[in-house]
Design a protein around this motif. Structure first.
Motif, PDB file in Angstrom:
ATOM      1  N   ASP A  38     -11.704  21.937  -7.230  1.00  0.00           N
ATOM      2  CA  ASP A  38     -11.226  21.600  -5.898  1.00  0.00           C
ATOM      3  C   ASP A  38     -12.205  21.996  -4.801  1.00  0.00           C
ATOM      4  O   ASP A  38     -12.359  21.288  -3.809  1.00  0.00           O
ATOM      5  N   THR A  39     -12.868  23.133  -4.966  1.00  0.00           N
ATOM      6  CA  THR A  39     -13.691  23.625  -3.867  1.00  0.00           C
ATOM      7  C   THR A  39     -14.992  24.286  -4.304  1.00  0.00           C
ATOM      8  O   THR A  39     -15.789  24.668  -3.470  1.00  0.00           O
ATOM      9  N   ASN A  40     -15.217  24.431  -5.581  1.00  0.00           N
ATOM     10  CA  ASN A  40     -16.377  25.191  -6.019  1.00  0.00           C
ATOM     11  C   ASN A  40     -17.673  24.425  -5.817  1.00  0.00           C
ATOM     12  O   ASN A  40     -17.783  23.259  -6.197  1.00  0.00           O
ATOM     13  N   VAL A  41     -18.674  25.079  -5.238  1.00  0.00           N
ATOM     14  CA  VAL A  41     -19.995  24.482  -5.079  1.00  0.00           C
ATOM     15  C   VAL A  41     -21.041  25.491  -5.546  1.00  0.00           C
ATOM     16  O   VAL A  41     -20.822  26.694  -5.523  1.00  0.00           O
ATOM     17  N   ALA A  42     -22.187  24.985  -5.956  1.00  0.00           N
ATOM     18  CA  ALA A  42     -23.278  25.843  -6.412  1.00  0.00           C
ATOM     19  C   ALA A  42     -23.834  26.644  -5.237  1.00  0.00           C
ATOM     20  O   ALA A  42     -23.766  26.205  -4.079  1.00  0.00           O
ATOM     21  N   ASP A  43     -24.406  27.788  -5.546  1.00  0.00           N
ATOM     22  CA  ASP A  43     -24.966  28.638  -4.496  1.00  0.00           C
ATOM     23  C   ASP A  43     -26.048  27.908  -3.703  1.00  0.00           C
ATOM     24  O   ASP A  43     -26.186  28.125  -2.493  1.00  0.00           O
ATOM     25  N   SER A  44     -26.795  27.043  -4.350  1.00  0.00           N
ATOM     26  CA  SER A  44     -27.906  26.353  -3.693  1.00  0.00           C
ATOM     27  C   SER A  44     -27.444  25.381  -2.606  1.00  0.00           C
ATOM     28  O   SER A  44     -28.229  24.988  -1.746  1.00  0.00           O
ATOM     29  N   VAL A  45     -26.171  24.994  -2.649  1.00  0.00           N
ATOM     30  CA  VAL A  45     -25.662  24.031  -1.662  1.00  0.00           C
ATOM     31  C   VAL A  45     -24.508  24.592  -0.850  1.00  0.00           C
ATOM     32  O   VAL A  45     -23.938  23.885  -0.007  1.00  0.00           O
ATOM     33  N   LYS A  46     -24.178  25.842  -1.091  1.00  0.00           N
ATOM     34  CA  LYS A  46     -23.041  26.451  -0.401  1.00  0.00           C
ATOM     35  C   LYS A  46     -23.277  26.450   1.109  1.00  0.00           C
ATOM     36  O   LYS A  46     -24.370  26.775   1.582  1.00  0.00           O
ATOM     37  N   GLY A  47     -22.250  26.070   1.836  1.00  0.00           N
ATOM     38  CA  GLY A  47     -22.364  25.983   3.286  1.00  0.00           C
ATOM     39  C   GLY A  47     -22.885  24.656   3.773  1.00  0.00           C
ATOM     40  O   GLY A  47     -22.842  24.370   4.982  1.00  0.00           O
ATOM     41  N   ARG A  48     -23.392  23.832   2.856  1.00  0.00           N
ATOM     42  CA  ARG A  48     -23.919  22.519   3.236  1.00  0.00           C
ATOM     43  C   ARG A  48     -23.147  21.375   2.594  1.00  0.00           C
ATOM     44  O   ARG A  48     -22.991  20.311   3.198  1.00  0.00           O
ATOM     45  N   PHE A  49     -22.693  21.562   1.352  1.00  0.00           N
ATOM     46  CA  PHE A  49     -21.986  20.512   0.618  1.00  0.00           C
ATOM     47  C   PHE A  49     -20.512  20.891   0.485  1.00  0.00           C
ATOM     48  O   PHE A  49     -20.165  22.062   0.317  1.00  0.00           O
ATOM     49  N   THR A  50     -19.670  19.870   0.505  1.00  0.00           N
ATOM     50  CA  THR A  50     -18.234  20.074   0.322  1.00  0.00           C
ATOM     51  C   THR A  50     -17.709  19.017  -0.640  1.00  0.00           C
ATOM     52  O   THR A  50     -18.033  17.833  -0.500  1.00  0.00           O
ATOM     53  N   ILE A  51     -16.905  19.459  -1.597  1.00  0.00           N
ATOM     54  CA  ILE A  51     -16.278  18.532  -2.525  1.00  0.00           C
ATOM     55  C   ILE A  51     -14.816  18.355  -2.108  1.00  0.00           C
ATOM     56  O   ILE A  51     -14.127  19.330  -1.799  1.00  0.00           O
ATOM     57  N   VAL A  52     -14.394  17.096  -2.103  1.00  0.00           N
ATOM     58  CA  VAL A  52     -13.014  16.779  -1.739  1.00  0.00           C
ATOM     59  C   VAL A  52     -12.482  15.767  -2.742  1.00  0.00           C
ATOM     60  O   VAL A  52     -13.149  14.767  -3.037  1.00  0.00           O
ATOM     61  N   ARG A  53     -11.310  16.017  -3.246  1.00  0.00           N
ATOM     62  CA  ARG A  53     -10.696  15.100  -4.206  1.00  0.00           C
ATOM     63  C   ARG A  53      -9.453  14.483  -3.583  1.00  0.00           C
ATOM     64  O   ARG A  53      -8.631  15.184  -3.011  1.00  0.00           O
TER      65      ARG A  53
END
Length: 117
Positions: A52-67
């Motif tokens: 639901d919300t997990n993102v890799a550290d390399s993109v944290k704060g820049r990428f968002t996943i939404v389902r």
């Protein structure tokens, strides 16, 4: 046969944004989880975002996943893009299929994201 179709990739300048979409169709069963991976040239495929919300550290704060469960679609909102974000982005889906609820993994065909400096 489950189909996953990605869209939204393209060429963007560093600092720009893109939104990727992945729509699942011809589903038999239920979707357990969807996620996004990417593969840069010469590198292994890596997890970008999942669940639901997990993102890799390399993109944290820049990428968002939404389902969006009503549309069987997952989105990846990518902001502040960097040249190192360049690669082919793939979505996947873990689907629980009848009659026993066995879990199967499906992949999309990928969409190219290129970030120029």
């Amino acid at each position: 046969q489950v189909k996953l179709v990605e869209s939204g990739g393209g060429l963007v300048q560093a600092g720009g944004s893109l939104r990727l979409s992945c729509a699942a169709s011809e589903i038999i069963g239920s979707i357990k989880v969807m996620g996004w991976y990417r593969q840069a040239p010469g590198k292994q495929r890596e997890l970008v975002a999942g669940g639901d919300t997990n993102v890799a550290d390399s993109v944290k704060g820049r990428f968002t996943i939404v389902r969006d469960n009503t549309k069987n679609t997952v989105y990846l909102q990518m902001n502040s893009l960097k040249p190192e974000d360049t690669g082919v982005y793939y979505c996947n889906a873990h689907i629980l299929q009848p009659p026993y609820g066995n879990e199967f993994l499906y992949w999309g065909q990928g969409t190219q994201v290129t970030v120029s400096s």
